[in-house]
Design a protein around this motif. Structure first.
Motif, short mmCIF file in Angstrom:
data_model
loop_
_atom_site.label_atom_id
_atom_site.label_comp_id
_atom_site.label_asym_id
_atom_site.label_seq_id
_atom_site.Cartn_x
_atom_site.Cartn_y
_atom_site.Cartn_z
N TYR A 37 -7.31 -12.21 2.97
CA TYR A 37 -6.19 -11.39 2.51
C TYR A 37 -5.77 -10.46 3.64
CZ TYR A 37 -7.76 -12.84 -2.19
OH TYR A 37 -8.15 -13.55 -3.30
N THR A 38 -4.53 -10.04 3.60
CA THR A 38 -4.01 -9.14 4.64
C THR A 38 -4.15 -7.70 4.18
OG1 THR A 38 -2.43 -10.81 5.42
CG2 THR A 38 -2.00 -8.51 6.03
N TRP A 39 -4.95 -6.93 4.90
CA TRP A 39 -5.21 -5.52 4.55
C TRP A 39 -4.53 -4.56 5.53
CZ3 TRP A 39 -7.83 -4.73 0.05
CH2 TRP A 39 -8.56 -5.83 -0.46
N ASN A 40 -4.35 -5.00 6.74
CA ASN A 40 -3.66 -4.23 7.77
C ASN A 40 -3.24 -5.20 8.86
OD1 ASN A 40 -6.45 -4.55 8.64
ND2 ASN A 40 -5.93 -3.18 10.32
N LEU A 41 -2.47 -4.70 9.84
CA LEU A 41 -2.03 -5.55 10.93
C LEU A 41 -2.36 -4.85 12.24
CD1 LEU A 41 1.36 -6.62 9.38
CD2 LEU A 41 -0.60 -8.10 9.78
N PRO A 42 -3.53 -5.16 12.83
CA PRO A 42 -3.95 -4.47 14.04
C PRO A 42 -2.90 -4.57 15.15
CG PRO A 42 -5.73 -5.81 13.15
CD PRO A 42 -4.50 -6.17 12.37
N THR A 43 -2.60 -3.45 15.77
CA THR A 43 -1.60 -3.41 16.81
C THR A 43 -1.84 -2.20 17.70
OG1 THR A 43 0.78 -3.21 17.28
CG2 THR A 43 -0.04 -2.11 15.31
N GLU A 44 -1.38 -2.30 18.95
CA GLU A 44 -1.44 -1.16 19.86
C GLU A 44 -0.20 -0.28 19.73
OE1 GLU A 44 -4.07 -0.33 21.78
OE2 GLU A 44 -5.06 -1.99 20.74
N GLU A 45 0.81 -0.79 19.02
CA GLU A 45 2.04 -0.03 18.85
C GLU A 45 1.87 1.00 17.73
OE1 GLU A 45 5.64 -2.33 18.49
OE2 GLU A 45 4.62 -4.08 19.33
N LYS A 46 2.67 2.05 17.82
CA LYS A 46 2.69 3.04 16.76
C LYS A 46 3.62 2.55 15.65
CE LYS A 46 1.49 7.36 19.09
NZ LYS A 46 1.91 8.75 19.36
N VAL A 47 3.05 1.74 14.77
CA VAL A 47 3.82 1.12 13.70
C VAL A 47 3.09 1.31 12.38
CG1 VAL A 47 4.70 -1.05 12.77
CG2 VAL A 47 4.76 -0.65 15.23
N LEU A 48 3.84 1.65 11.34
CA LEU A 48 3.33 1.66 9.97
C LEU A 48 4.14 0.68 9.14
CD1 LEU A 48 2.70 5.43 9.08
CD2 LEU A 48 1.04 3.71 9.80
N TYR A 49 3.47 0.06 8.18
CA TYR A 49 4.12 -0.88 7.28
C TYR A 49 4.16 -0.25 5.89
CZ TYR A 49 3.48 -4.03 11.17
OH TYR A 49 3.51 -4.60 12.42
N LEU A 50 5.31 0.34 5.55
CA LEU A 50 5.47 0.95 4.23
C LEU A 50 5.83 -0.13 3.23
CD1 LEU A 50 7.55 4.15 5.12
CD2 LEU A 50 5.05 3.88 5.03
N THR A 51 5.17 -0.09 2.08
CA THR A 51 5.46 -1.05 1.02
C THR A 51 5.68 -0.29 -0.29
OG1 THR A 51 3.13 -1.39 0.40
CG2 THR A 51 4.02 -2.80 2.14
N PHE A 52 6.49 -0.91 -1.15
CA PHE A 52 6.84 -0.27 -2.43
C PHE A 52 6.66 -1.29 -3.55
CE2 PHE A 52 9.05 1.88 0.93
CZ PHE A 52 8.89 3.23 0.61
N ASP A 53 5.87 -0.92 -4.54
CA ASP A 53 5.55 -1.82 -5.65
C ASP A 53 6.30 -1.43 -6.93
OD1 ASP A 53 3.76 -2.86 -3.86
OD2 ASP A 53 1.97 -2.47 -5.06
#
Length: 247
Positions: A19-35
């Motif tokens: 399952y996808t829990w986060n997306l490792p990255t060196e960039e300053k990125v957030l993934y906002l989601t809305f349920d």
């Protein structure tokens, strides 16, 4: 009353590595989601707030709500956000048979696909149609800022899904999207100030953060989301949706 942590315990991620829990990255990125949307008052407000910060997000929508509010669903797509499947009527996987659960997800996917195709037809009509009507249009993952039917994202309601249900859905090419951080905005026991703290204290590069564009969460979310966007923007973060190229 069960305790739900704002930050994902590490052992949970290890139990369900597919399952996808986060997306490792060196960039300053957030993934906002809305349920739990779309809903008339809160989803529209959320879209306007995201626009203020040039933020893109992912909306995990309930099929029944899409049927009730198709124009709002279309607005999500037209604003360039990604949509995902959050079931038809928010069942608890632990209390639902695998067959019934999968059919619930498929029912919602049919609704989502219909709306995506509707937008495609509208865009083609507005542009005068294809330049060469004799040539089939190539299948693409993303068209006009939104994803095609090939990008099937699913988030289980409550995060409660059995291993059998997960296996069935992954066999159907769904990506099961969980989370790194819960704002806990739906909880009547969580103050709006605590919702902000839940995100700001725990989110980091590549975190998947969960808010809710539902009436139940509206008071907390309408306080927490602007402060989240403002804080992380000042820290140099951008906000992206879960397009296929991020996996």
């Amino acid at each position: 009353m069960e305790f739900i942590p704002a930050k994902l315990p590490l052992f949970v991620k290890k139990l369900f590595p597919k399952y996808t829990w986060n997306l490792p990255t060196e960039e300053k990125v957030l993934y906002l989601t809305f349920d739990d949307g779309p809903t008339p008052l809160i989803t529209n407000w959320t879209l306007d707030m995201l626009d203020e910060y040039q933020a893109k997000a992912t909306f995990f929508c309930i099929g029944n709500n899409i049927e009730k509010h198709p124009n709002i669903f279309q607005k999500i797509l037209k604003r360039g956000h990604v949509v995902g499947n959050h079931s038809y009527n928010h069942p608890t996987g632990w209390k639902t048979t695998t067959e019934a659960y999968v059919e619930n997800v498929k029912q919602t996917q049919d609704i989502i696909d219909f709306q995506l195709q509707k937008l495609d037809r509208t865009e083609k009509a507005c542009s005068g149609g294809s330049k060469n009507n004799n040539q089939p249009e190539p299948r693409r993952h993303v068209r006009a800022g939104h994803q095609s039917t090939t990008n099937n994202l699913f988030r289980p309601p409550y995060g409660r899904i059995t291993k059998a249900q997960g296996r069935r859905l992954m066999a159907l090419d769904y990506k099961i999207i969980m989370w790194s951080i819960l704002a806990l905005d739906w909880s009547l026991k969580t103050t709006k100030e605590k919702c902000v703290k839940n995100v700001i204290k725990n989110a980091k590069r590549g975190s998947i953060v969960v808010f809710h564009d539902s009436e139940k969460a509206s008071e907390n979310m309408q306080y927490a989301l602007p402060k989240t966007l403002e804080y992380f923007s000042k820290q140099g973060y951008t906000f992206k949706s879960l397009n296929p190229d991020v996996f």
